[in-house]
Design a protein around this motif. Structure first.
Motif, PDB file in Angstrom:
ATOM      1  N   HIS A 139       0.829  -1.198   0.000  1.00 20.70           N
ATOM      2  CA  HIS A 139       0.000   0.000   0.000  1.00 20.70           C
ATOM      3  C   HIS A 139       0.871   1.259   0.000  1.00 20.70           C
ATOM      4  O   HIS A 139       2.006   1.251   0.486  1.00 20.70           O
ATOM      5  N   THR A 193      -5.560   5.845   0.938  1.00 20.08           N
ATOM      6  CA  THR A 193      -4.717   4.659   0.809  1.00 20.08           C
ATOM      7  C   THR A 193      -4.840   4.126  -0.616  1.00 20.08           C
ATOM      8  O   THR A 193      -5.899   4.239  -1.249  1.00 20.08           O
ATOM      9  N   ASP A 207      -4.041   0.611  -2.741  1.00 17.02           N
ATOM     10  CA  ASP A 207      -3.691  -0.806  -2.710  1.00 17.02           C
ATOM     11  C   ASP A 207      -3.137  -1.201  -4.076  1.00 17.02           C
ATOM     12  O   ASP A 207      -3.874  -1.337  -5.048  1.00 17.02           O
TER      13      ASP A 207
END
Length: 400
Positions: free
Chosen positions: A173, A186, A188
């Motif tokens: 991440h 965030t 991913d």
């Protein structure tokens, strides 16, 4: 072809091969590892020094890196390449062994730092202008993903936010904060396509850090007293405010330089954090994130860094009291030494096992090396307006 012609061709080929070998032997590449190397930013000249912290020596200089007035470095997994993030939006891949630029791209108008992914495949850059985060292939520096930092401003209009506090996190991440938007995002990189998740944070996050175990992402807040924290093990809980109102009822001083949270200190279950606009280092208990103490220091702290063994906390300061470094004992929480490395101290870096610390003094054009046991000066090294110091052991640490 006659035997004579064959012999002549063979002689020419051998002569050419010998000539090439002779040319190569004039400039042999040293056979060595990179574990005790590092880069030092020379902010005024667009150059970096390649240094050896075992021999305490400057091995060479690499030039042509653009505007390094605010620059940082991350490393490839094998610690051969340093990725330098420049203020002019430049992303430069430096080969520490050949001391050359392996690749360079201009990816924005104004960038503020970056990170490399847990698996080493991606390099991400955080931008002020036009905002957003760009992600590149670490091998080729080809663009993998562009993430505009879009948000709706107070006037109800679509706008772009500065991005700050970009770090790598477990699970491949990236995590970063949006200054104007007051959000934490965030990314991913394991998902196809990469998955972006947005969270509300406090007012005007200006910088951030991730704890060494990769669990907590903490953003300092410029627009309010406090910090915004996310538990990355439980992102569904969102961000919460810790150390709220630590300056309530007090007059805030002018902020001459924003603190940097990247090198924050964790020692004996306590977090040592610079207070914005105050001559204090705040101490928080990591069990509940409540403040347990304020440590008065001689100026506004910029870097608050713990030695690798967590026994010492080293603090540098903003202008005008930026010619000293104070050392705090992590157990007694008392200042045990005030050092004077030179004019305009900008950065500190511990050697991997912490026996020494290197300190850059921009206006003294030097690096001062201290023994952390005796707190005495070991040596100095010349440098041109030095700022950031980055050793290659960062290649194997989260958030650095």
């Amino acid at each position: 072809m006659t035997k004579l012609m064959c012999r002549i061709v063979m002689m020419i080929a051998v002569a050419a091969l010998v000539g090439c070998q002779a040319l190569q032997s004039q400039q042999p590449l040293p056979l060595r590892g990179t574990g005790d190397l590092g880069l030092i930013i020379e902010r005024a000249t667009g150059s970096v020094l390649v240094v050896d912290h075992t021999e305490r020596d400057v091995l060479g200089r690499v030039e042509g890196l653009g505007d390094l007035s605010h620059a940082s470095v991350v490393y490839s997994r094998d610690a051969r390449y340093g990725y330098v993030f420049g203020r002019d939006g430049g992303l430069t891949k430096v080969d520490l062994l050949t001391m050359t630029i392996a690749n360079r791209v201009i990816q924005s108008g104004n960038s503020i730092g970056g990170a490399i992914s847990q698996d080493g495949r991606y390099v991400a850059v955080s931008n002020y202008e036009p905002g957003g985060v760009n992600i590149f292939d670490s091998e080729t520096l080809e663009t993998v993903l562009e993430i505009p930092a879009s948000y709706v401003n107070a006037q109800g209009e679509q706008d772009q936010s500065k991005t700050v506090g970009l770090v790598d996190a477990p699970g491949n991440h990236f995590v970063f904060s949006l200054f104007e938007a007051g959000e934490i995002w965030t990314v991913d990189m394991m998902a196809t396509p990469p998955e972006i998740t947005r969270f509300d944070a406090g007012k005007e996050p200006y910088d951030s850090l991730i704890t060494p175990d990769g669990r907590y992402y903490i953003a300092g807040l410029f627009g309010e007293d406090g910090l915004s924290m996310m538990d990355l093990w439980h992102p569904e809980q969102g961000a919460k405010t810790i150390l709220p109102g630590y300056g309530k009822g007090e007059q805030r001083l002018p902020v001459y330089k924003m603190p940097h949270l990247e090198g924050w200190a964790i020692a004996d279950g306590q977090a040592f954090v610079p207070a914005v606009g105050r001559h204090e280092v705040l101490v928080a208990d990591m069990k509940d994130w409540n403040m347990v103490q304020r440590i008065p220091v001689q100026g506004q702290p910029v870097f608050v860094m713990s030695s690798p063994d967590n026994r010492q906390i080293w603090v540098s300061f903003a202008h005008p009291k930026n010619n000293v470094v104070q050392v705090i004992d992590s157990q007694s929480r008392e200042i045990i030494r005030t050092l004077e490395p030179g004019q305009s101290v900008l950065h500190m870096e511990f050697t991997p096992r912490g026996e020494e610390v290197w300190v850059s003094s921009r206006d003294s054009n030097r690096i001062t090396v201290y023994n952390t046991r005796t707190l005495e000066e070991v040596t100095t090294l010349p440098a041109q307006k030095p700022s950031g110091i980055f050793f290659t052991n960062r290649a194997h640490a989260l958030g650095l």
